[in-house]
Design a protein around this motif. Structure first.
Motif, short mmCIF file in Angstrom:
data_model
loop_
_atom_site.label_atom_id
_atom_site.label_comp_id
_atom_site.label_asym_id
_atom_site.label_seq_id
_atom_site.Cartn_x
_atom_site.Cartn_y
_atom_site.Cartn_z
N PHE A 129 0.82 -1.21 0.00
CA PHE A 129 0.00 0.00 0.00
C PHE A 129 0.86 1.27 0.00
CE2 PHE A 129 0.25 -2.11 4.14
CZ PHE A 129 1.06 -1.22 4.84
N ARG A 152 -8.20 0.95 -3.93
CA ARG A 152 -7.41 -0.27 -3.76
C ARG A 152 -6.41 -0.12 -2.62
NH1 ARG A 152 -3.14 -2.80 -8.15
NH2 ARG A 152 -2.77 -4.78 -7.07
N ARG A 153 -5.77 1.04 -2.51
CA ARG A 153 -4.79 1.26 -1.46
C ARG A 153 -5.44 1.19 -0.08
NH1 ARG A 153 -3.98 6.22 -2.14
NH2 ARG A 153 -5.13 6.87 -0.28
N ARG A 154 -6.60 1.83 0.06
CA ARG A 154 -7.31 1.81 1.33
C ARG A 154 -7.69 0.38 1.71
NH1 ARG A 154 -10.39 6.45 3.08
NH2 ARG A 154 -12.11 5.02 3.51
N SER A 155 -8.16 -0.38 0.74
CA SER A 155 -8.57 -1.76 1.00
C SER A 155 -7.39 -2.63 1.42
CB SER A 155 -9.24 -2.36 -0.24
OG SER A 155 -10.39 -1.63 -0.61
N HIS A 207 -13.80 8.85 -7.08
CA HIS A 207 -12.67 8.35 -6.32
C HIS A 207 -11.76 7.51 -7.21
CE1 HIS A 207 -14.31 9.87 -2.60
NE2 HIS A 207 -15.46 9.31 -2.90
N ASP A 208 -10.50 7.83 -7.19
CA ASP A 208 -9.51 7.11 -7.97
C ASP A 208 -9.51 5.64 -7.57
OD1 ASP A 208 -6.85 5.97 -8.70
OD2 ASP A 208 -6.52 8.01 -9.43
N LYS A 209 -9.49 4.75 -8.57
CA LYS A 209 -9.52 3.32 -8.28
C LYS A 209 -8.28 2.89 -7.50
CE LYS A 209 -7.51 1.99 -12.75
NZ LYS A 209 -7.70 1.17 -13.98
N HIS A 210 -7.16 3.61 -7.72
CA HIS A 210 -5.94 3.29 -6.99
C HIS A 210 -6.07 3.66 -5.51
CE1 HIS A 210 -3.93 2.29 -10.68
NE2 HIS A 210 -4.21 3.47 -11.19
N GLU A 211 -6.80 4.74 -5.25
CA GLU A 211 -7.05 5.14 -3.86
C GLU A 211 -7.90 4.10 -3.15
OE1 GLU A 211 -9.34 8.64 -1.28
OE2 GLU A 211 -9.32 8.70 -3.47
N ASN A 264 3.59 4.04 -1.44
CA ASN A 264 3.91 4.59 -2.75
C ASN A 264 5.33 5.15 -2.72
OD1 ASN A 264 3.90 7.20 -4.66
ND2 ASN A 264 2.47 5.69 -5.48
#
Length: 207
Positions: A29, A193-196, A187-191, A31
């Motif tokens: 998660f 995914r990172r939260r999950s 909401h950015d899909k990467h955001e 960067n």
């Protein structure tokens, strides 16, 4: 490592890259560009500073990553693929040159660079007023750090705190959508995914 020292940014980036090269499978998660940018702002020369104060959560995350990268270099020889025995006296930060086939963990009571960075991360966490994702990330990295030291029993304390903060932030729920302005909030899909990933890693560490 002193801000403004020409070698400080280089050393910080080296430890960060060590972490991402060897340990990043445990922290997907994170960067890398963001962490490197924080290191440059903190340890760079006065000309690289933007004047904005670095957030305590960002600093805690930076120091925790540096601590883990430093610990990795102190305890593992990447050339021989073996762990080093850790028998240096107090205040000696140099790694041991003679490798050992046994996995020997460092004594947390030794005054090492990794330990000092670990304490800096702790201090920054204690200064946090509001929960943040970077603080949750820092707590998880510190959990990983002490899991690899003689004080591994304390790792659960960091996981418990990380879970509490994650719940405060709602990382265990879907990102809320403003029903009155659904088209304006994307909401950015990467955001997402990172939260999950962050929540799942923290949650499954509490076993």
């Amino acid at each position: 490592m002193t801000p403004g020292d020409p070698t400080a940014v280089q050393q910080a980036h080296h430890w960060i890259n060590t972490h991402f090269r060897a340990i990043h499978h445990n922290t997907p998660f994170l960067n890398l560009p963001d962490v490197l940018d924080t290191a440059t702002k903190v340890f760079g020369t006065p000309q690289t500073h933007t004047g904005a104060r670095t957030d305590h959560g960002d600093l805690a995350l930076l120091y925790s990553i540096l601590a883990l990268g430093s610990l990795r270099e102190q305890t593992y020889d990447s050339l021989t693929k073996q762990y080093r025995t850790f028998r240096r006296p107090v205040n000696d930060d140099l790694p041991i040159n003679s490798p050992s086939s046994a996995t020997s963990l460092p004594s947390f009571h030794s005054r090492t660079t990794a330990q000092c960075l670990f304490r800096l991360a702790q201090d920054e966490l204690e200064s946090i007023d509001q929960p943040s994702e970077t603080a949750v990330q820092a707590l998880f990295v510190l959990h990983t750090f002490i899991s690899n030291t003689s004080m591994g029993r304390r790792s659960r304390d960091y996981v418990a705190r990380a879970i509490m903060m994650a719940h405060e932030l709602g990382l265990n729920r879907q990102i809320p959508v403003d029903l009155f302005a659904p088209k304006r909030i994307k909401h950015d899909k990467h955001e997402v995914r990172r939260r999950s990933m962050l929540y799942l890693y923290v949650y499954f560490s509490d076993v």
